[in-house]
Write an enzyme that holds these catalytic residues in place. Structure first.
Site, short mmCIF file in Angstrom:
data_model
loop_
_atom_site.label_atom_id
_atom_site.label_comp_id
_atom_site.label_asym_id
_atom_site.label_seq_id
_atom_site.Cartn_x
_atom_site.Cartn_y
_atom_site.Cartn_z
CG PHE A 101 0.26 4.73 3.82
CD1 PHE A 101 -0.85 4.87 4.65
CD2 PHE A 101 0.76 3.46 3.59
CE1 PHE A 101 -1.45 3.77 5.22
CE2 PHE A 101 0.16 2.34 4.16
CZ PHE A 101 -0.95 2.50 4.97
CB THR A 106 -0.93 0.03 1.22
OG1 THR A 106 -1.88 -1.04 1.10
CG2 THR A 106 -1.70 1.35 1.31
#
Length: 294
Positions: A193, A191
């Site tokens: 960010f 992921t």
């Protein structure tokens, strides 16, 4: 705070108190303690004070109101795609992107050992990232606000036929067991960010990324001409995502990441040409690359 399951509330209250005493070190994130955003925050800001917020809007508001210096918000996942709502919330927040962080996602099935699991709660992103794993075992997914809060909810309900998907360290926080680890459908699950602050920051060193939003009319070749601004100037565009704002469907907005920064001659030329072809261009921030593209 009342939105969190009871097992999370005491820890959230402690974190809020610490952040209130030193907001310059506070970093807002969406979710309960133990969420992946909490993990990312610890990695990127080892001296930061986590400020858990129930929603993305709450995390952005904490920065706008000065209760936190920055926010750490997931924007996209390598398996499940972009995080819903962020592309709408980010430009409306008025905050600037000042950094990025890539977090390997290693989801775990968390519950009480010795029980047959029939249902699994977690954030839709986490459920989507382990969709095949759950289906193969006949476990029914249930959407929940975030990963770690789902673990807290399981601990609160004590219905041991229900488990949660979250980072393994959430099990220790809420006194549960890791029933299975590394359950993502893809081994390279990651992921990205974004780090947001009230004021833009010009990084002192590169390589750099720049993010912005632009809008084109729904006319033939509008996007082609916009993209040509970067191609002819040798600018590497690493991300381009479209979305509609409002119900008119009269114009499309594009969220874009490019390598480089305003002040670089090729970038300046490309942006000048883009302003000629686009209805609007809104800069979101320039920040150091956390990972080399290409």
């Amino acid at each position: 705070m009342e939105n969190y399951p009871e097992p999370a509330r005491t820890l959230v209250a402690q974190m809020w108190a610490a952040a209130e005493a030193d907001p310059a070190r506070a970093v807002a994130f969406q979710g309960a303690p133990g969420a992946n955003s909490h993990r990312a925050l610890i990695e990127h800001f080892p001296d930061g004070l986590p400020l858990p917020c129930f929603s993305f809007e709450d995390a952005l508001e904490a920065v706008k109101e000065g209760r936190a210096s920055t926010a750490m918000i997931p924007i996209e996942n390598s398996v499940h795609g972009r995080v819903a709502d962020i592309h709408f919330l980010l430009p409306e927040s008025g905050l600037a992107i000042v950094g990025e962080h890539f977090l390997p996602i290693v989801p775990a099935l968390i519950g009480k050992a010795g029980h047959e699991i029939r249902e699994v709660m977690s954030h839709p992103q986490a459920l989507g990232q382990s969709r095949k794993w759950l289906r193969a075992r006949g476990m029914r997914p249930i959407d929940y606000a975030d990963t770690a809060a789902a673990v807290a909810a399981v601990a609160e309900m004590q219905d041991w036929g229900i488990a949660a998907i979250a980072p393994a360290f959430a099990a220790e926080i809420y006194g549960l067991d890791v029933l299975a680890n590394e359950i993502a459908d893809e081994a390279d699950n990651t992921t990205r960010f974004l780090i947001l602050a009230r004021e833009a920051r010009r990084p002192e060193r590169g390589p750099l990324m720049t993010s912005f939003i632009f809008q084109v009319n729904n006319v033939p070749a509008a996007l082609y001409k916009a993209l040509g601004c970067f191609a002819t100037n040798g600018i590497n565009m690493t991300k381009l995502e479209s979305y509609q704002r409002g119900a008119s469907f009269a114009a499309t907005e594009f969220y874009t990441d490019i390598e480089g920064a305003p002040g670089d001659a090729p970038v300046d030329r490309a942006l000048e040409e883009l302003n000629f072809h686009a209805r609007s261009v809104r800069m979101l921030g320039t920040y150091p690359q956390a990972r080399k593209r290409g």
